[in-house]
Design a protein around this motif. Sequence first.
Motif, mmCIF file in Angstrom:
data_model
loop_
_atom_site.group_PDB
_atom_site.id
_atom_site.type_symbol
_atom_site.label_atom_id
_atom_site.label_comp_id
_atom_site.label_asym_id
_atom_site.label_seq_id
_atom_site.Cartn_x
_atom_site.Cartn_y
_atom_site.Cartn_z
ATOM 1 N N GLY A 150 38.868 1.800 22.888
ATOM 2 C CA GLY A 150 38.336 0.459 23.099
ATOM 3 C C GLY A 150 38.496 -0.465 21.914
ATOM 4 N N GLU A 151 38.641 0.086 20.700
ATOM 5 C CA GLU A 151 38.822 -0.724 19.491
ATOM 6 C C GLU A 151 40.200 -0.507 18.882
ATOM 7 N N ASP A 152 41.190 -0.280 19.723
ATOM 8 C CA ASP A 152 42.559 -0.088 19.248
ATOM 9 C C ASP A 152 43.057 -1.393 18.628
ATOM 10 N N PRO A 153 43.384 -1.401 17.324
ATOM 11 C CA PRO A 153 43.846 -2.637 16.694
ATOM 12 C C PRO A 153 45.300 -2.978 16.994
ATOM 13 N N LEU A 154 46.034 -2.041 17.577
ATOM 14 C CA LEU A 154 47.473 -2.240 17.780
ATOM 15 C C LEU A 154 47.838 -2.608 19.212
ATOM 16 N N VAL A 155 46.958 -2.341 20.165
ATOM 17 C CA VAL A 155 47.277 -2.501 21.586
ATOM 18 C C VAL A 155 46.350 -3.529 22.228
ATOM 19 N N PRO A 156 46.897 -4.483 22.979
ATOM 20 C CA PRO A 156 46.050 -5.401 23.748
ATOM 21 C C PRO A 156 45.486 -4.678 24.967
ATOM 22 N N VAL A 157 44.354 -4.024 24.796
ATOM 23 C CA VAL A 157 43.830 -3.130 25.822
ATOM 24 C C VAL A 157 43.481 -3.899 27.099
ATOM 25 N N ALA A 158 42.779 -5.032 26.987
ATOM 26 C CA ALA A 158 42.389 -5.786 28.184
ATOM 27 C C ALA A 158 43.623 -6.236 28.966
ATOM 28 N N ASP A 159 44.629 -6.756 28.268
ATOM 29 C CA ASP A 159 45.866 -7.167 28.945
ATOM 30 C C ASP A 159 46.555 -5.971 29.584
ATOM 31 N N HIS A 180 43.507 3.621 17.744
ATOM 32 C CA HIS A 180 44.799 3.860 18.395
ATOM 33 C C HIS A 180 45.041 5.335 18.679
ATOM 34 N N ARG A 181 44.479 6.198 17.853
ATOM 35 C CA ARG A 181 44.591 7.642 18.075
ATOM 36 C C ARG A 181 43.317 8.223 18.693
ATOM 37 N N LEU A 182 42.538 7.362 19.312
ATOM 38 C CA LEU A 182 41.324 7.742 20.043
ATOM 39 C C LEU A 182 40.265 8.391 19.150
ATOM 40 N N ARG A 183 40.279 8.021 17.876
ATOM 41 C CA ARG A 183 39.259 8.508 16.950
ATOM 42 C C ARG A 183 38.123 7.509 16.862
ATOM 43 N N LEU A 184 36.931 8.010 16.771
ATOM 44 C CA LEU A 184 35.776 7.166 16.502
ATOM 45 C C LEU A 184 35.688 6.909 14.994
ATOM 46 N N PRO A 185 34.938 5.897 14.566
ATOM 47 C CA PRO A 185 34.888 5.571 13.126
ATOM 48 C C PRO A 185 34.575 6.786 12.257
ATOM 49 N N ASP A 186 35.363 6.922 11.189
ATOM 50 C CA ASP A 186 35.190 7.972 10.175
ATOM 51 C C ASP A 186 35.513 9.377 10.686
ATOM 52 N N ALA A 187 36.117 9.502 11.865
ATOM 53 C CA ALA A 187 36.475 10.818 12.400
ATOM 54 C C ALA A 187 37.947 11.109 12.132
#
Length: 311
Positions: free
Chosen positions: A245-254, A284-291
Amino acid sequence: MDGVDARDVEFRNGPVRLAGSLAVPRSGAAARAGVVLVGGSGPTDRHNDTFFPPLRRHLLEAGIAVLSYDKRGVGGSSGDWRAATLTDLATDASAALDFLRSRPGVPSATAGFFGHSEGGWVVLRAATARDDIPWVVTNSCPATTPAVQERHALAHHLRETPARSRADADRTLDLYDRLVEAGRRDADFATAMRLVDEAGRPPGLEFYWGEVDESLWTFLKRKQDHDPAGDLRGLRCPHLALFGGEDPLVPVADSLRGLGASAAHGSRPRRATLTVEVLPGADHRLRLPDAAEPPPEYFAALTGWLHRRCP
């Protein structure tokens, strides 16, 4: 890893030699399924940096044989990915699947593709070209063109850099747009560099342009307008699309809108079902913060979906 038969392998796609790693559960019975892992953009190897090892481990624990390989010109593989098209890379993935299916203990009927990021475009193309694909999984794969995806990633980078002014960000994005248009005109690398120099190399451009040389420019302009919608509409198998949901590289909603439009298209075969999983807060790699790796619920969603299709 205990209970696993793992070894280095080689296979061919015409003149291209591809080197990889094959791991099969050593349980005394055939694997439940098989999967070819296809990495993302750039010079990705069989491990896709650090993303594939935990994914491979979890799939093996779920009874799924795993094959991953070095991209053309990377590691032990011959050729040059920068000289390839996405279709060329798709034929590499297809050759990998044929090789996996030929291994003892791997069930052909339940062996499919997993593609991460750019690898998602690759496996969608590979799956659409064949009639014998039981399922396909895309992970952080945009349902947009690369040009749209790269602009989104660049804009996010500029927003997240506090030192950048709005004017600097606008200048950088304007130059990006002009480089894309130059690519559509098949401009050579010297012309592209002239655009960059004339714009004064605005702040933040290095995020997109830092490693671009003549061969990479040729690859980028060849790839930039690839539209995955055609392959999505042409799928003839179930599709699982995973996103952070917070992927900085992919326009997820689009991407979700694009996936929905393709799934609802009248030409898409009815057996080509679509399942979408968005993990809130993941990157982008489906990691949660700090994981360091994805959380258990990501792996549970993936293998649960696969098990329902591989009884």
